[in-house]
Design a protein around this motif. Structure first.
Motif, PDB file in Angstrom:
ATOM      1  N   GLN A   1      -0.767   9.122   5.596  1.00  0.00           N
ATOM      2  CA  GLN A   1      -0.921  10.784   5.478  1.00  0.00           C
ATOM      3  C   GLN A   1      -1.734  11.231   4.203  1.00  0.00           C
ATOM      4  O   GLN A   1      -1.882  12.246   4.071  1.00  0.00           O
ATOM      5  N   THR A   2      -2.092  10.166   3.507  1.00  0.00           N
ATOM      6  CA  THR A   2      -2.950  10.243   2.312  1.00  0.00           C
ATOM      7  C   THR A   2      -4.255  10.659   2.464  1.00  0.00           C
ATOM      8  O   THR A   2      -4.801  12.055   1.745  1.00  0.00           O
ATOM      9  N   ASP A  22       0.900  -1.154   0.109  1.00  0.00           N
ATOM     10  CA  ASP A  22       0.073   0.166  -0.016  1.00  0.00           C
ATOM     11  C   ASP A  22       0.833   1.215   0.055  1.00  0.00           C
ATOM     12  O   ASP A  22       0.594   2.119  -0.700  1.00  0.00           O
ATOM     13  N   VAL A  23       1.671   1.210   0.847  1.00  0.00           N
ATOM     14  CA  VAL A  23       2.579   2.437   0.974  1.00  0.00           C
ATOM     15  C   VAL A  23       3.443   2.553  -0.391  1.00  0.00           C
ATOM     16  O   VAL A  23       3.739   3.752  -0.727  1.00  0.00           O
ATOM     17  N   PHE A  31      -5.121   2.077   8.779  1.00  0.00           N
ATOM     18  CA  PHE A  31      -3.787   1.697   9.187  1.00  0.00           C
ATOM     19  C   PHE A  31      -4.047   1.597  10.661  1.00  0.00           C
ATOM     20  O   PHE A  31      -3.241   0.606  11.190  1.00  0.00           O
ATOM     21  N   THR A  40      -0.761   6.037   2.114  1.00  0.00           N
ATOM     22  CA  THR A  40      -0.109   5.927   3.241  1.00  0.00           C
ATOM     23  C   THR A  40      -1.241   6.594   4.162  1.00  0.00           C
ATOM     24  O   THR A  40      -2.039   7.116   3.905  1.00  0.00           O
TER      25      THR A  40
END
Ligand code: HEA
Ligand code: HEA
Ligand code: CUA
Ligand SMILES: [Cu+2]
Lengths: 654, 217, 318, 112
Positions: free
Chosen positions: B142-143, B134-135, B151, B140
């Protein structure tokens, strides 16, 4: 036009006489403590007898000392706020400072004053009341204390290093998020609450397990003293409420230091979810603060009226009912968020419903006194002050619960007055009553009644002078959390009166401290162990109780067992016979809880300043100590019969 | 257990556990142990509320995808099906460990616990792979709020599982050193309570997060 | 004995007169909540008074009982009052004090629910006007979608007309409160909340942010000027004619945290309110979408319906 | 009710198994329930609403499987197994948190 002080933004905490004063007093106090301990060679004693203890009674005393110190710290905050608000447009404190001070005042009062005060009473009284030798998990109990203690240090130190949090004790996002609140202040809030929250949760589990599993034989649930019952209800609330605090603080911390978007404005974050989850914990929290006081008052009302508690069953039932309902009312803290008429109606009615079981308790206390013989000693005096004060505070609570009316009270001084009336008139009065009540049991001497009465009247009169005007201020439109207010609103007189009241309370507090100091010197010894002619098991023990509490665990046949025995002249049933004494299994002292607390401080510090290596090291230390503990094969020892015999003989009980 | 000693936690019935001759599992044989088991149940109740809050957060934020991917485009169906069956199986093997422990069979207990820990590691491994993937595609924490919540919820469960594995290993070591004693028996029982609890949480994660994520965006 | 009675009477007299003084002066405009200037505040005051009275029904007996018992059952040497150490249960009494509070809560609860639902609707049937409110650090921006003018830290409203406030924030959450017109509601980023208020009399009404927003919070005062419709229209005309427009640059300047005085603008950038709401998360809130649509439909003079994105997003709410 | 509160002295019996029946049955049940949930949802057997209902119901069933087959939830050394009380009240609170939060957060806007 913008006042000049609004233009600078730095978080520098130099150049301020207040901070310098705090710096100086911290340094002086530390030096003084080190000096005294060294001069009298007390370091070893301090470590052996206190820092490593797992004895619930000593832990209780340490909680008590911490609570009184924190009452002073947050009380000074209160006096500063009231001084700033005494007159319009004052500049004793600028907005930055005022914001920090009401934040720390609220946070410390609730989490570092009231909570430890409650834990003090739980520790001191519950095992003695149920005929146990300690709590279920003494080692964990010590961890809870040290974790709380170091969390309190972490928050307090923010005043001089890094800057205090300044977003209110509720610390709403996004104001408290990284976007609007940079710098470590808010991190101090998040970390210290997080750490103390872990300790509180452990305490809740510990006491529920203690009460359910460790009662003396014969003490069925319906024979338990009401204070113990109130701790059952409180522990249940702690267990189900504190995880919500853990989550909400973690999420905000992740937002702040990892740039996530739970409560930000950007990238789909939802600040309202913070408010929602904060109060999922926050509302039950205020009942966590009041229920133990209810328990205390039940004990005191019965003892000092020389009468059994009226309506025991409905007292128990109402305690449990309050804890159940209190989980369905949280949205009354944000009626004005506009979540819909249905939502507001549901939570409004649920909030009002809490008044019913609470009222039942009030009436039961009144009828405990009815047909009794009321002796007005210090504990009873505080109990008597509680009834009218709390009833009024509860009534204004019900008024706040009427959702559309709350649109007019919300965040005004009406609200401030409500919650001080229940927090002070309920919780604090209860804690002080309990302090006077169990003081001889803790220390073996009584607190002085003469100075006690002075402190009582000053504090009480001060209370009404300080807080009743605030209801009216609220109706006059004065909002909370304003560092100053303009002339011409009609708020001046009442604010001034309120400040006078706060000063009277401050004097009352000082007299209370004097009462303690005076009594340490001149206090009347309690040789009987039963100075109040008590009803429950703790009063059958000497004051203070030996560290194993009961040489022989009694078998309980009655509610108010000790009173019953006294009434029928059967005190001898609790007399100890040498042949019944067996070796007593007790937990060993341990330095690990202290070190674990210290490590939590290091972890907290690491996260506050985002020094992650430090945080990781702290966490590692915690894990290592837990692992060492788990591998320990003999964390306990046996007190040999001779030693018990010796102690009991010295106490004149054999 | 000596009946001549008064235990801190044992004021009542401390010598009665065999009085009726009925079967009492080893982990309950000592009243102090029974209290610890009860205490752990209370901890689980608290942990349940913790997950409830994370679920509530996730549900509220699950559509808040900002400029990031939504659930349908992110989740790999095969991956979470695998994870699910691995964890369900490990719950069963953990249960077997308790069964063998109750029959005082050290070897069996150790073996089943080892299998359980290994399955747990496989689970965590798959989860880490998923997160790394995913990252890698830029999804992430922060997205978006959705991904922050995703997460955190799934990661908290994963962290619990990881702690469970470390704990299990330490218990395996103790079993090998001390054999099955009331203390080690209790530890085996408690770690399995924890493990089954995590299994229940996962059932809700795959239902609420994954299935609901892929069947409607 | 006699002395004490006298003292008591004096105390009672004092209490009553103090209460009366408060009630009488309570009608002064300083006691803002108790002195409503519009139907919404009036409805709320009704509930306040009603709840206070219901509470008095309880508190007075409690206090009387309390002092009576305290007086009668003191532990004095020759107290003749009965002493029954085991008097500890009474079915009848228990029923009374479970029952009466239940009754009171039922009454208050029903009235509360009724009022809650009433307040979600416009206070009167007159055609309303809409004002869009944005709380900023630390100032209030008011936009009039009907006439396309904007003000900062003050607003004019017509008397006798329901005003639909649409509330949002592009800074930390605040709360919009004009005590004499009615209760508050939060202004939240990414939300368009609605609040109905109405002024019955011309006047200048104090308003303030009620939810803490940081250092400048104490300075988030604003005033509402209620005037008769003709004067209001005149005011709008003069603003349109003489004030300068609010440009995007100017708007961004307002956005910088700080404190400003009253400002007036003859126009504002198109859709800035809508964009503020949507960009801050409004696109996820189905109710926000609904209320934006509703503004478009209901407010007679709104320009919202023509907004980009409105028509294709409104259907997506679930 | 009060009797049940006071029932804390009675010695409880544990059930001794010679073959791990419970575990095996529990495992089979959990696998079957899971497969059913995957099939029902991922193969779009039904429309959205009923699907959600069915898979949530299946998840709740799984709680009971774990509780009774693996966690020995009814066991206690003496008296009432209080952990069941803890779990039931915990479930009430969990449902309250999730359901009420969702209700609050949908914001059926105040005005109309
Ligand atoms: C010890 C703490 C404590 C206690 C016990 C209470 C008790 C109650 N509180 Fe209070 N409350 C707080 C601490 C407490 N509160 C705090 C700290 C805040 C503010 C937090 C912040 O924003 O910073 C707050 C805020 C607060 C609000 C939010 C207001 C707002 O933000 O606008 C509301 C609204 O409903 C409320 C209601 C109540 C009610 C209904 C009770 C009830 O439990 C009261 C019950 C008692 C009685 C009713 C009296 C006795 C009863 C009788 C004699 C019987 C007859 C009764 C009836 C007929 C009803 N409280
Ligand atoms: C148990 C909790 C508790 C207690 C006991 C108190 C006690 C007091 N509180 Fe507090 N208060 C809160 C909990 C509590 N408070 C909370 C939760 C808030 C909300 C915070 C927020 O908005 O985030 C709050 C907010 C609050 C405000 C509102 C601030 C604002 O919104 O702007 C005010 C204002 O008057 C106030 C005053 C007082 C006073 C005068 C006391 C007095 O009772 C204090 C009595 C004094 C002492 C016990 C110590 C005496 C000290 C000395 C004798 C030293 C002398 C020194 C000098 C004179 C400088 N409190
Ligand atoms: Cu306020 Cu969504
Ligand atoms: Cu509350």
């Amino acid at each position: 036009m913008p006042p000049s002080h609004l233009s600078h933004w730095g978080l520098l905490i130099t150049g301020d006489p207040l901070i310098y004063g705090a710096d100086a007093s911290i340094v002086l106090a530390t030096v003084a403590i080190i000096f005294v301990l060294t001069k009298y060679k007390k370091w070893g004693w301090l470590w052996r007898e206190w820092l490593t203890t797992v004895d619930h009674k000593k832990i209780g005393i340490m909680y008590l000392i911490a609570a009184v110190l924190m009452l002073f710290r947050a009380g000074v905050d209160a006096e500063l706020m009231r001084t700033q608000l005494a007159l319009p447009n004052l500049h004793v404190l600028g907005p930055e400072h005022y914001d920090q001070i009401f934040t720390t005042h609220g946070t410390i009062m609730l989490l570092f004053m009231a909570m430890p005060f409650i834990f003090a009473l739980m520790n001191i009284a519950v095992p003695l009341q149920i005929g146990a030798r300690d709590v279920a998990f003494p080692f964990l109990n010590a961890i809870s204390f040290w974790v709380f203690f170091f969390a309190a240090m972490l928050l307090n130190i923010s005043f001089v290093i890094g800057g205090s949090p300044d977003a209110g004790w509720t610390s709403y996002a996004p104001l408290a998020g990284a976007g609007f609140d940079t710098g470590p202040g808010e991190n101090f809030y998040l970390l210290s609450l997080q750490i103390t929250g872990i300790g509180s949760l452990a305490t809740g589990i510990n006491f529920l397990a203690t009460i359910f599993k460790m009662r003396a034989p014969g003490m069925k649930l319906m024979k338990m003293p009401l204070f113990t019952w109130s701790i059952v209800a409180t522990s249940i609330l702690i267990i189900y409420a504190f995880p919500a605090l853990t989550v909400v603080l973690t999420l905000l911390l992740i937002d702040r230091i990892a740039g996530a978007h739970f409560f930000t404005i950007a990238a789909g974050g939802n600040p309202m979810m913070y408010i929602n989850m904060f109060w999922i914990w926050g509302h039950p929290e205020v009942y966590i603060l009041i229920l133990p006081a209810f328990g205390v008052f039940s004990e005191i009302a019965a003892t000092f009226s020389r009468k059994a508690v009226f309506g025991y069953k409905s007292m128990v039932f109402s305690l449990l009912l309050i804890s159940l309902i209190s989980y369905f009312v949280w949205a009354h803290h944000f009626f004005t968020m506009g979540a819909g008429a249905g939502v507001n109606s549901f939570f409004a009615v649920a909030s009002m419903l809490v008044g019913i079981p609470t009222g039942v308790k009030i009436f039961n206390w009144l009828f405990t006194m009815f047909h009794g013989r009321i002796r007005i000693k210090m504990p009873m005096l505080w109990m008597l002050a509680f009834i009218p004060c709390f009833t009024m505070g509860g009534m204004t609570g019900v008024m706040l619960a009427a959702a559309p009316a709350d649109y007019q009270y919300h965040n005004s001084y009406f609200l401030i007055a409500h919650f001080h009336q229940v927090l002070i008139g309920g919780t604090l009065f209860g804690m002080l009553a309990a302090m006077y009540y169990w003081w001889p049991k803790m220390f073996g001497f009584m607190l002085n009644e003469y100075w006690g009465k002075w402190a009582f009247w000053l504090f009480n009169i001060g209370f009404y002078v300080c807080f009743e005007p605030q209801y009216i201020l609220g109706l006059m439109g004065m909002q909370r959390r304003m560092y100053t207010y303009p002339k011409g609103m009609g708020w001046t007189d009442l604010n001034f009166i309120s400040t006078i009241g706060a000063y009277i309370m401050g004097i009352g507090f000082l007299v209370l401290v004097w009462d303690i100091v005076y009594s340490i010197k001149y206090g009347e010894r309690d040789l009987t162990g039963d100075p109040w002619d008590g009803r429950t098991l703790e009063w059958s023990l000497p004051s203070p109780a030996p560290h194993y509490n009961f040489a022989v665990i009694p078998t309980i046949t009655h509610r108010d067992h000790w009173w019953e025995l006294k009434q029928t002249g059967r005190q001898d049933e609790l007399k100890i016979h040498e042949q019944d004494i067996r070796p007593i299994h007790m937990p060993k002292n341990s330095g690990k809880p202290f070190l674990i607390g210290l490590s939590f401080f290091v972890v907290g510090w690491g996260f506050v300043f985002e020094w992650y290596i430090l945080a990781v090291l702290g966490l590692l230390a915690i894990f290592v100590m837990m692992f060492m503990r788990s591998a320990e094969q003999h964390p306990d020892y046996h007190i040999p019969v001779e030693e018990v015999v010796h102690t009991e003989t010295a106490l004149g009980r054999l | 257990m000596s009946t001549t000693i008064d235990h801190t936690g044992a004021q009542h019935g401390h010598d009665s556990h065999s009085s009726t001759g009925a079967f009492v599992p080893l982990e309950y044989s000592d009243p102090d142990n029974a209290i610890k088991i009860f205490g752990f149940w209370l901890f689980l109740a608290a942990d349940m509320v913790l997950f409830a809050c994370l679920f509530a957060t996730f549900i509220v934020l699950r559509t808040h995808i900002a400029n990031g991917p939504d659930a349908q485009h992110l989740f790999d169906v095969k991956g979470f099906i695998e994870e699910t069956f691995i964890l369900l199986t490990s719950s069963f093997t953990g249960g077997m460990a308790t069964f063998f422990m109750r029959h005082r069979r050290v070897k069996g207990t150790v073996a089943w616990l080892t299998v359980t820990a290994l399955l747990g590691m496989a689970f965590v491994g798959l989860e880490i792979t998923e997160f790394v993937h995913d990252v890698g595609i830029g999804a992430t924490m922060q997205t978006s709020a959705f991904l922050s919540a995703f997460f955190t919820l799934v990661g908290t469960h994963g962290l619990h599982v990881s702690i469970g594995i470390a704990w299990m290993i330490s218990i395996i070591v103790q079993l090998i050193r001390y054999g099955i004693t009331p203390a080690t028996a209790r530890k085996v029982f408690i770690v399995n309570l924890y493990w089954h609890f995590l299994d229940v949480v996962w059932v809700f994660i795959f239902t609420v997060v994954y299935i609901m994520g892929v069947i409607h965006a | 004995m006699r002395q004490r009675k006298k003292a008591k009477r004096a105390a009672a007299y004092l209490a009553v007169s103090a209460g009366a003084a408060l009630l009488l002066s309570g009608c002064g405009s300083q006691y803002q909540v108790l002195d409503p200037a519009g139907p919404v505040a009036k409805t709320e005051l009704h509930l306040i008074v009603m709840s206070a009275l219901l509470m008095l029904i309880v508190i007075i007996p409690v206090l009387i009982l309390f002092f009576y018992i305290l007086y009668r059952y003191r532990d004095k040497p020759n107290n003749t009052a009965p002493y029954e150490p085991n008097h500890q249960d009474s079915k009848v009494l228990e029923i009374v004090w479970w029952g009466i509070p239940i009754l009171i809560v039922a009454i208050l609860g029903a009235y509360t629910i009724k009022t809650t639902f009433i307040l979600t609707k416009p206070p009167t049937n007159t055609t309303p006007i809409t004002v869009e409110v944005t709380s900023m650090d630390w100032k209030w921006l008011f936009q009039y979608p009907g006439s396309h003018i904007a003000t900062v830290n003050y607003l004019d409203v017509p008397v006798g007309v329901p005003i639909q406030f649409v509330l949002t924030s592009n800074a930390p959450m605040n709360s919009f409160w004009v005590p004499r017109l009615g209760g508050q509601e939060y202004t939240m980023p990414g939300m368009a909340m609605r609040l109905w208020l109405q002024a019955s009399y011309p006047g200048k009404y104090y308003g303030h942010g009620a939810n803490f927003t940081g250092r400048g919070f104490s300075h988030t005062t604003f005033y509402v000027y209620a005037k008769p419709m003709p004067q209001f229209k005149q005011w709008v005309q003069s603003v349109k004619a003489s004030a300068k427009p609010l440009t995007m640059t100017e708007y961004k300047k307002l956005n910088v945290p700080g404190i400003v005085g009253n400002l007036t603008f003859s126009s504002y950038p198109k859709n800035v309110f809508y964009n503020t709401v949507m960009n801050d998360g409004g696109k996820y809130m189905s109710s926000t979408m609904d209320s934006m649509m509703a503004i478009g439909k209901k407010a007679s003079t709104s320009n919202m319906s023509g907004m980009p994105g409105m028509s294709n997003t409104s259907g997506s709410s679930k | 009710m009060m009797n049940f509160l006071d029932d804390d002295t009675k010695e409880r019996k544990f059930h001794e198994e010679n073959f791990p029946w419970k575990g095996i049955i529990g495992y089979i049940m959990s696998i079957v329930l899971t497969i059913f949930a995957f099939w029902f949802s991922l193969d779009h057997v039904s429309s959205l609403g009923p699907t959600l209902f069915v898979i949530l119901a299946l998840a709740v069933l799984q709680i009971f499987v774990q509780m009774f087959m693996f966690m020995h939830v009814t066991e206690s050394d003496k008296g009432f197994p209080w952990q069941t009380f803890g779990l039931i009240s915990g479930l009430i609170f969990v449902i309250a948190i999730v359901a009420l939060s969702m209700w609050i957060m949908t914001f059926s806007s105040m005005a109309s």
